[in-house]
Design a protein around this motif. Structure first.
Motif, PDB file in Angstrom:
ATOM      1  N   PRO A 234      11.390  54.178 -24.571  1.00  0.00           N
ATOM      2  CA  PRO A 234      12.180  54.774 -25.280  1.00  0.00           C
ATOM      3  C   PRO A 234      11.748  56.234 -25.884  1.00  0.00           C
ATOM      4  O   PRO A 234      12.557  57.112 -26.428  1.00  0.00           O
TER       5      PRO A 234
ATOM      6  N   PRO B 215       1.399  47.559 -24.133  1.00  0.00           N
ATOM      7  CA  PRO B 215       2.148  47.347 -23.085  1.00  0.00           C
ATOM      8  C   PRO B 215       1.716  47.864 -21.742  1.00  0.00           C
ATOM      9  O   PRO B 215       0.902  48.928 -21.808  1.00  0.00           O
TER      10      PRO B 215
ATOM     11  N   CYS C 298       4.872  45.042 -30.195  1.00  0.00           N
ATOM     12  CA  CYS C 298       4.111  46.144 -29.918  1.00  0.00           C
ATOM     13  C   CYS C 298       3.043  46.825 -30.764  1.00  0.00           C
ATOM     14  O   CYS C 298       2.270  47.534 -30.265  1.00  0.00           O
TER      15      CYS C 298
ATOM     16  N   HIS D  38       7.243  47.126 -23.457  1.00  0.00           N
ATOM     17  CA  HIS D  38       7.296  45.691 -23.504  1.00  0.00           C
ATOM     18  C   HIS D  38       8.873  45.237 -23.202  1.00  0.00           C
ATOM     19  O   HIS D  38       9.138  44.582 -22.523  1.00  0.00           O
ATOM     20  N   TYR D  39       9.698  46.334 -23.557  1.00  0.00           N
ATOM     21  CA  TYR D  39      11.016  45.904 -23.506  1.00  0.00           C
ATOM     22  C   TYR D  39      11.743  46.835 -22.284  1.00  0.00           C
ATOM     23  O   TYR D  39      13.023  47.181 -22.444  1.00  0.00           O
TER      24      TYR D  39
ATOM     25  N   ARG E 185       4.653  53.124 -31.034  1.00  0.00           N
ATOM     26  CA  ARG E 185       5.328  52.182 -31.780  1.00  0.00           C
ATOM     27  C   ARG E 185       5.513  52.546 -33.143  1.00  0.00           C
ATOM     28  O   ARG E 185       6.575  52.459 -33.849  1.00  0.00           O
TER      29      ARG E 185
ATOM     30  N   CYS F 268       8.761  54.413 -32.639  1.00  0.00           N
ATOM     31  CA  CYS F 268       9.837  53.914 -31.713  1.00  0.00           C
ATOM     32  C   CYS F 268      10.771  53.317 -32.394  1.00  0.00           C
ATOM     33  O   CYS F 268      10.813  52.592 -33.247  1.00  0.00           O
TER      34      CYS F 268
HETATM   35  S1  SF4 Z   1       5.991  48.797 -26.378  1.00  0.00           S
HETATM   36 FE1  SF4 Z   1       8.315  50.027 -26.072  1.00  0.00          FE
HETATM   37  S2  SF4 Z   1       9.392  49.111 -27.528  1.00  0.00           S
HETATM   38 FE2  SF4 Z   1       7.276  48.712 -28.240  1.00  0.00          FE
HETATM   39  S3  SF4 Z   1       6.852  50.496 -29.382  1.00  0.00           S
HETATM   40 FE3  SF4 Z   1       6.201  51.049 -27.293  1.00  0.00          FE
HETATM   41  S4  SF4 Z   1       7.734  52.096 -26.470  1.00  0.00           S
HETATM   42 FE4  SF4 Z   1       8.551  50.945 -28.307  1.00  0.00          FE
END
Ligand code: SF4
Ligand SMILES: Nc1ncnc2c1ncn2[C@@H]1O[C@H](COP(=O)(O)OP(=O)(O)OP(=O)(O)O)[C@@H](O)[C@H]1O
Ligand SMILES: Nc1ncnc2c1ncn2[C@@H]1O[C@H](COP(=O)(O)OP(=O)(O)OP(=O)(O)O)[C@@H](O)[C@H]1O
Ligand SMILES: [Mg+2]
Ligand SMILES: [Mg+2]
Lengths: 328, 347
Positions: free
Chosen positions: B266, B323, B318, B337-338, B308, B311
């Protein structure tokens, strides 16, 4: 067509320095219409800032000296204003936003007080009204929790937040014109996007005419109605934004666009413009771009090209007709 | 599977197998934050925090990210101009962090750097010839006639004339000074050059000159670049692969077209959407992701995923779970994660 709010004609500004005379602005003409967004692009030293700062005598004088020109604003000539007249216009009917907010914000006064003082100086509101207006302004420029933020000192805010405060101050007295000099150049790109988005919305809402100075041709592509391209202290091309990017008529504009990489494209070769920007210590003779121009011929080195209309709404200062491929 | 193996596999799928020149593994540079009279340590800035990537011989790896994300620190640590507080660096088979001083000194000529501000790093009292010749004097035993010939050859390579040799830096424009810096950087035939914002201080019309020069030299001399820049458009033009940093972490790394045409993180998506394009028609039709808020302080980064707080798709997970940096598509590494959902959504 909308009414002309600012009409600058034949502006010349120079600086007398130890090294000699800097010919910073060498005959600039442009008009600004009510509610329009005018982009001013050009590289470092091309005279963008000095042009706009000359209008309100914001350049240091001496060494600066405005040697010629007029700047019609309503029924007055800005260049003839006395000190009191200038104070009334600055920050009142014409608002300024600079690249570095710290040059215009006082570090030892909370931002709220600085905004209310500007309002009190230029309007006849009461203190309470001014305070309320300051809060409303911070909200308008997208600062969360404005009541608390009014108490902050400039250093307690991030660069993007300070630039928002500058915008709030610039619009505080409902100016007819806002002049923004590289307001996002020092900011990170995601913060730049926030500020641009904000300015676009404010302009829709308030209908203020905006002059936006930048060296980034991409930034004004999505913002401006019209664009001026400056080189060597002159405007070399002026056009509506669509025309400028799709059919530039000055070799410098064309060269600049060909030298830019694009986020949305890969693989096209960057065609660089050879040579160096002009030395402003030399009195310009002929076209300032001639030493770097692939179309230059003898007249370019001796005779200053007139700034003339070559199509509706498009003006160019060049002896060579790019469309016909021959001298004009 | 280790990072190197999978990245290698991805590269060899694309054609001839590629040789890894630089490997950075779990690299850390944590700066202590000191305060008070006694300069007690009150915290750390994790300027570079568990960063892992390879650089292939002959390629340009772009490193992008906003101010303070750790790009310069990463480059400086790789070149051992700054220390690592954790992790490993391998350069052409040498375990850089374990080298003795003399071995490191012997390796230095092969790794060079070009800085943003050519003015700041060129000694104003030295002529161009002595600036460009200094590394030759320090590292090579050369007759002075040979050295002079080499200096002239270098000046020619970077587009300067022999008569420039006896002038001083202040007599040159910014673009020309950058050429002097480049001549000095290639004097010892390096394999690898860290280019840290080499065009950021230059005029728009001069940037393409310097970029074209860097590309020509790469072709001619087989150079490998780490190209650090906040100009995403120029990085697209220059790089073969690109890594995106945010608050000390690499959030995405991919081949240049994958990263720009199908970004999966993102942050990469938002960063790209924030970059304007010099085309009014394209600009008008673009949908923008405008990130909320400011970049958090690197001395107090958010828990879990550092992105996050800004995001647009963050969830509770998150906040609690960091991640993993993993290969989501061949050659495309993402720490989100996504990322898979992004991919399935046609990201
Ligand atoms: S893990 Fe991905 S979805 Fe979660 S906050 Fe970070 S960038 Fe955004
Ligand atoms: N106070 C001053 N004294 C002397 N010369 C000056 C002064 N201010 C500006 N100049 C010179 O005037 C010329 C025009 O400068 P100006 O600041 O308008 O350029 P610009 O287009 O705004 O460039 P930038 O993109 O770097 O802001 C330059 O050559 C500059 O060096
Ligand atoms: N010597 C140092 N001591 C303490 N903190 C440092 C030091 N050098 C860098 N930092 C911090 O480390 C973080 C990363 O800095 P770095 O210069 O690597 O970022 P960058 O991505 O190159 O940013 P920019 O785009 O502004 O050049 C920043 O928060 C910076 O303040
Ligand atoms: Mg300026
Ligand atoms: Mg840096």
């Amino acid at each position: 067509m909308d009414e002309v709010v600012l009409d600058v004609d034949g502006l010349h500004t120079r600086f007398r320095t130890q090294d000699g005379t800097v010919h910073a602005v060498n005959g600039v003409d442009f008009e600004l219409r009510a509610g329009e967004f005018l982009g001013v692009v050009g590289e470092s030293g091309s005279g963008k800032s000095v042009t706009m700062m000359s209008l309100l005598k914001l350049i240091p004088m001496p060494p600066g000296e405005i040697t010629d020109g007029t700047a019609r604003f309503g029924d007055m000539d800005l260049l003839q204003l006395d000190a009191q007249g200038l104070r009334d216009v600055r920050g009142g009917r014409i608002g300024f936003i600079f690249q570095d907010p710290m040059t215009s914000l006082n570090p030892v006064i909370p931002v709220g007080k600085q905004i209310t003082e500007a309002i009190l100086l230029h309007t006849d509101s009461s203190k309470a009204q001014a305070k309320e207006r300051a809060e409303e302004l911070l909200h308008l420029v997208g600062i969360p929790d404005p009541k608390q933020r009014l108490k902050n000192y400039p250093h307690e805010m991030s660069g993007g937040m300070r630039q928002r405060v500058m915008i709030a101050m610039a619009i505080a007295c409902s100016p007819e014109i806002i002049i923004a000099d590289e307001p996002t150049t020092a900011l990170d790109v995601t913060i730049q996007a926030q500020i641009i988005d904000q300015v676009r919305r404010l302009q829709d809402e308030l209908g203020t005419a905006v002059v936006w100075i930048t060296h980034d041709l991409a930034v004004v592509a999505g913002l401006a109605d019209r664009v001026l391209v400056m080189y060597g202290g002159r405007v070399v091309e002026e056009a509506r934004v669509d025309v400028l990017y799709s059919n530039p008529q000055h070799p410098y504009t064309r060269g600049l666009l060909a030298s830019l990489p694009r986020l949305d494209q890969q693989g096209h070769e960057l065609v660089s413009i050879d040579g160096q920007p002009p030395n402003m210590l030399r009195e310009p003779v002929g076209c300032s771009f001639a030493p770097r121009c692939e179309y230059a011929f003898d007249r370019c080195h001796t005779e200053t090209p007139q700034f003339v209309e070559v199509a509706i709404g498009q003006k160019v200062a060049c002896h060579f007709d790019l469309n016909k491929g021959e001298p004009r | 599977m280790t990072a190197e193996m999978t990245q290698d596999a991805a590269a060899s799928n694309a054609g001839e197998p590629k040789e890894v020149l630089v490997t950075v593994k779990d690299l850390q540079r944590h700066f202590p934050v000191r305060a008070g009279l006694l300069k007690r340590k009150v915290g750390v800035v994790k300027a570079v925090d568990d960063v892992t990537f390879d650089i292939y011989r002959g390629e340009t790896l772009g490193l992008v990210g906003e101010s303070g994300s750790g790009k310069t620190t990463t480059g400086r640590v790789i070149l051992q101009l700054d220390i690592a507080t954790g992790g490993d660096i391998d350069f052409a088979g040498n375990n850089v962090l374990a080298l003795s001083n003399s071995d490191l000194r012997a390796l230095r000529p092969r790794m060079q750097t070009i800085f943003q501000d050519p003015h700041a790093c060129l000694n104003p009292r030295m002529t161009v010839a002595s600036i460009v010749g200094e590394p030759l004097r320090e590292h090579e035993k050369m007759l002075s006639a040979d050295r002079e010939a080499r200096i002239h050859e270098l000046l020619k390579l970077v587009g300067l004339a022999p008569e420039h040799a006896n002038r001083y830096p202040h007599e040159f424009s910014g673009g020309q000074r950058q050429r002097i810096g480049i001549a000095r950087a290639i004097a010892l035939n390096p394999d690898f050059i860290v280019c840290d914002e080499p065009i950021a201080a230059l005029d728009v019309s001069i940037q393409a000159q310097v970029v074209n020069l860097l590309l020509e030299l790469q072709e001619e001399l087989g150079l490998t670049y780490l190209f650090i820049s906040h100009d995403l458009s120029m990085v697209r033009h220059m790089a073969d692969r690109v890594a995106v940093m945010y608050l000390g972490k690499i959030v995405e790394l991919a081949e240049v077209d994958d990263l720009y045409d199908r970004p999966l993180h993102p942050y990469t998506q938002a960063l790209q959407s924030a970059v304007p394009v010099p085309d009014p028609i394209v600009e008008r039709s673009r949908e923008r992701v405008i990130l909320e808020g400011d970049i958090p302080s690197p001395s107090n980064p958010p828990s879990g995923c550092r992105f996050r707080t800004r995001c647009p798709i963050a969830t509770e997970r998150c906040e609690s779970e960091e991640p993993e940096f993993r290969e989501v598509r061949a050659g495309q590494w993402v720490a989100c994660h996504y990322a898979d959902q992004q991919q399935n959504a046609g990201g």
